[in-house]
Write an enzyme that holds these catalytic residues in place. Structure first.
Site, PDB file in Angstrom:
ATOM      1  N   ASN A  68       0.807  -1.233   0.000  1.00 13.72           N
ATOM      2  CA  ASN A  68       0.000   0.000   0.000  1.00 13.72           C
ATOM      3  C   ASN A  68       0.835   1.275   0.000  1.00 13.72           C
ATOM      4  O   ASN A  68       0.334   2.334  -0.381  1.00 13.72           O
ATOM      5  CB  ASN A  68      -0.999  -0.007   1.163  1.00 13.72           C
ATOM      6  CG  ASN A  68      -0.320   0.058   2.506  1.00 13.72           C
ATOM      7  OD1 ASN A  68       0.800  -0.427   2.660  1.00 13.72           O
ATOM      8  ND2 ASN A  68      -0.980   0.640   3.478  1.00 13.72           N
ATOM      9  N   GLU A  80       4.737  -3.754  12.055  1.00 16.20           N
ATOM     10  CA  GLU A  80       3.665  -2.757  11.948  1.00 16.20           C
ATOM     11  C   GLU A  80       2.512  -3.450  11.261  1.00 16.20           C
ATOM     12  O   GLU A  80       2.643  -3.921  10.133  1.00 16.20           O
ATOM     13  CB  GLU A  80       4.118  -1.553  11.115  1.00 16.20           C
ATOM     14  CG  GLU A  80       5.208  -0.737  11.759  1.00 16.20           C
ATOM     15  CD  GLU A  80       4.816  -0.105  13.075  1.00 16.20           C
ATOM     16  OE1 GLU A  80       3.605  -0.050  13.391  1.00 16.20           O
ATOM     17  OE2 GLU A  80       5.722   0.296  13.808  1.00 16.20           O
ATOM     18  N   CYS A 127      -3.034   1.664   6.751  1.00 18.00           N
ATOM     19  CA  CYS A 127      -3.285   1.078   8.074  1.00 18.00           C
ATOM     20  C   CYS A 127      -3.652   2.170   9.066  1.00 18.00           C
ATOM     21  O   CYS A 127      -4.142   1.881  10.148  1.00 18.00           O
ATOM     22  CB  CYS A 127      -2.098   0.247   8.549  1.00 18.00           C
ATOM     23  SG  CYS A 127      -0.574   1.131   8.587  1.00 18.00           S
ATOM     24  N   GLU A 176       9.205   2.909  14.422  1.00 17.59           N
ATOM     25  CA  GLU A 176       9.887   3.191  13.159  1.00 17.59           C
ATOM     26  C   GLU A 176      10.041   4.697  12.991  1.00 17.59           C
ATOM     27  O   GLU A 176       9.400   5.479  13.676  1.00 17.59           O
ATOM     28  CB  GLU A 176       9.037   2.696  11.989  1.00 17.59           C
ATOM     29  CG  GLU A 176       8.853   1.204  11.956  1.00 17.59           C
ATOM     30  CD  GLU A 176       8.348   0.757  10.590  1.00 17.59           C
ATOM     31  OE1 GLU A 176       9.167   0.366   9.756  1.00 17.59           O
ATOM     32  OE2 GLU A 176       7.126   0.818  10.364  1.00 17.59           O
TER      33      GLU A 176
END
Ligand code: UN1
Length: 480
Positions: free
Chosen positions: A152, A249, A283, A461
């Site tokens: 994505n 993640e 997300c 991250e």
């Protein structure tokens, strides 16, 4: 339609030819073959990890300026080619061209940000509890990292994992997502063009067994993964079994609370952006709209009106607002959840129908579902498409309870003009990221990214947090 690319693995600085049994299709028009792709396995992963291991000493011991310069040059090249790479991204992933170019620019900025971070490997100087003894801490590179990236954000996420890994002196094997290998390959090729030494960054294209081989390889010191919870659980189990570092993640079911003191137009725009742009395939998308009774009906009507005005179509058509889903599977998931929601009592306010456009693509009509309750599956399971549901609440406290009541905790937003509620939300929302009067999706690259509960696992991250996962600390004691 444009040319079909013949993709290769990248191992030890070489484009490794092999059979290309699989295909990357254009989701806007499935007659357009974007790329023929190889399907790697253990042999390619073993060769890639060996190359990364051999390259580690030279890369990690080079001056940080060497690493910084490569990342900076790659950022410049990517920025210069943003139209071309952004077009490839949109053609392969299905987000609109402005979104594709925007993501490419973001990847270029990430490379440039980490060009700076390469020089900023902070350590500390501390006094010991023993007089005459001094303590220093150092951040040191770890070794070979395996990066498993999603479709994505097919260039931004490979960049945000690879750039810090490389900046801090590690070497990398990357496995790009099945639907978007060509976009990832563009990044890998540009980094080599920018002067990356051979073996420092390797790419193996393929299916799940490539990811599995990376996770299981004894010479891979750490694995960073973005993707689904199901796959993430396997990645974590495999990495932990052999004591490798791991960072995950995963999904979100991100709430956006709209209070009755919100500016209505602004709330509608924030929901539109957070829930539907990039085809809802983020997300961080706002999939649960938790709306105060006092404003609920007006909000739903105004959002539905805006949705009706959006044009769904070919990602490369300049008049398109919402591109297709990335794949047939993703399209079907959206429609399946729309059915589940209506069978549980939800009401489709707008959307929901199948679309028949003038070309074969995986289009989904943006869909708003009202009259849902917190426990319905549409409000507990991730859809990952242009589908959002509204939940009516009577108070801020009820809204917060519902916002916090799922197993995910990535991003959470509130639209309000009340400082009291905004501040309270920032403190009490159980999410890694909170947004006040902003969409839940759309994050900066120089600050930590990550969630709570089932959304994330391991260190954060991005930005200054990335150093945690991609280095290890050495504590040195010395007496004069
Ligand atoms: C964003 O919202 O700007 O896969 C980024 C994802 C997230 C990135 C979201 N890891 O959607």
């Amino acid at each position: 339609m444009t040319e079909t690319l013949d993709l290769t693995h990248w191992i030890n600085g070489e484009k490794v030819q092999s059979d290309r049994p699989t295909e990357s299709l254009n989701p806007s028009d499935t007659r357009d073959l974007v790329a023929r792709t190889p399907d790697g396995g253990d042999a390619e992963v073993n060769a890639a990890v060996a190359a990364a291991r051999d390259a580690f000493t030279g890369w990690s011991e080079a001056s940080p300026e060497v690493r910084s310069d490569v990342l900076d040059r790659a950022g410049t090249l990517l920025m210069e080619r943003r139209e071309q790479v952004g077009r490839l991204l949109s053609r392969e992933e299905g987000k609109t061209l402005p979104e594709g170019i925007g993501e490419t620019v973001r990847a270029a900025r990430i490379l440039k940000y980490f060009a700076g971070e390469a020089l900023r490997l902070h350590g500390q100087n501390l006094a010991s509890v023993r007089p005459g003894v001094e303590i220093q801490t150092y951040r040191q590179p770890v070794g070979v990292y395996g990066l498993i990236t999603p479709w994505n954000f097919p260039i931004a996420i490979p960049a945000w994992k690879a750039a810090p890994a490389l900046a801090f002196g590690n070497t990398v094997v990357i496995k790009p997502a099945g639907p978007t290998p060509a976009t990832a390959e563009a990044l890998v090729a540009i980094l080599h063009e920018a002067g990356l030494p051979k073996g420092v960054l390797n790419m193996v294209i393929g299916r799940g067994r490539v990811g599995q081989a990376i996770v299981d390889h004894p010479d891979v010191a750490g694995v960073s993964f973005t993707g689904s919870q199901g796959v993430g659980a396997g990645v974590a189990a495999g990495a932990v079994k052999r004591q490798a570092r791991v960072q995950l993640e995963m999904g979100g079911k991100n709430p956006l609370i709209v209070l009755d003191d919100a500016d209505l137009d602004r709330a509608v725009q924030i929901a539109l952006d957070g829930s539907f742009f990039a085809t809802g395939q983020r997300c961080t998308a706002s999939s649960r709209l938790i709306v105060h009774d006092g404003v609920h009906d007006r909000f739903v009507a105004a959002l539905a009106e805006k949705l009706k005005g959006l044009k769904v179509g070919d990602a490369l058509d300049p008049s398109t607002n919402i591109g297709p889903a990335v794949s047939e599977d993703q399209r079907e998931t959206s429609y399946r959840y729309i059915d589940i929601a209506t069978s549980e009592g939800g009401r489709v306010v707008t959307g929901g129908d199948r679309l028949n456009l003038d070309k074969p693509g995986w289009y989904v009509q943006p869909t708003l579902i009202a009259d849902t309750t917190a426990a319905m599956r549409i409000n507990t399971e991730e859809v990952f498409g242009p589908v959002a549901s509204t939940i009516r609440v009577k108070s801020y406290e009820e809204a917060l309870d519902i916002a916090n009541g799922v197993e995910f905790g990535l991003s959470a937003g509130i639209v309000t003009s009340s400082l009291k509620h905004a501040r309270d939300f920032q403190r009490r929302a159980k999410a890694g990221m909170t947004m006040v009067n902003l969409p839940t999706a759309g994050v900066d690259y120089h600050v930590p990214f990550g969630g709570t509960k089932s959304s994330s696992y391991g260190p954060r991250e991005q930005g200054f947090a990335a150093v945690e996962f991609f280095t290890q600390t050495k504590t040195s004691y010395s007496a004069g």
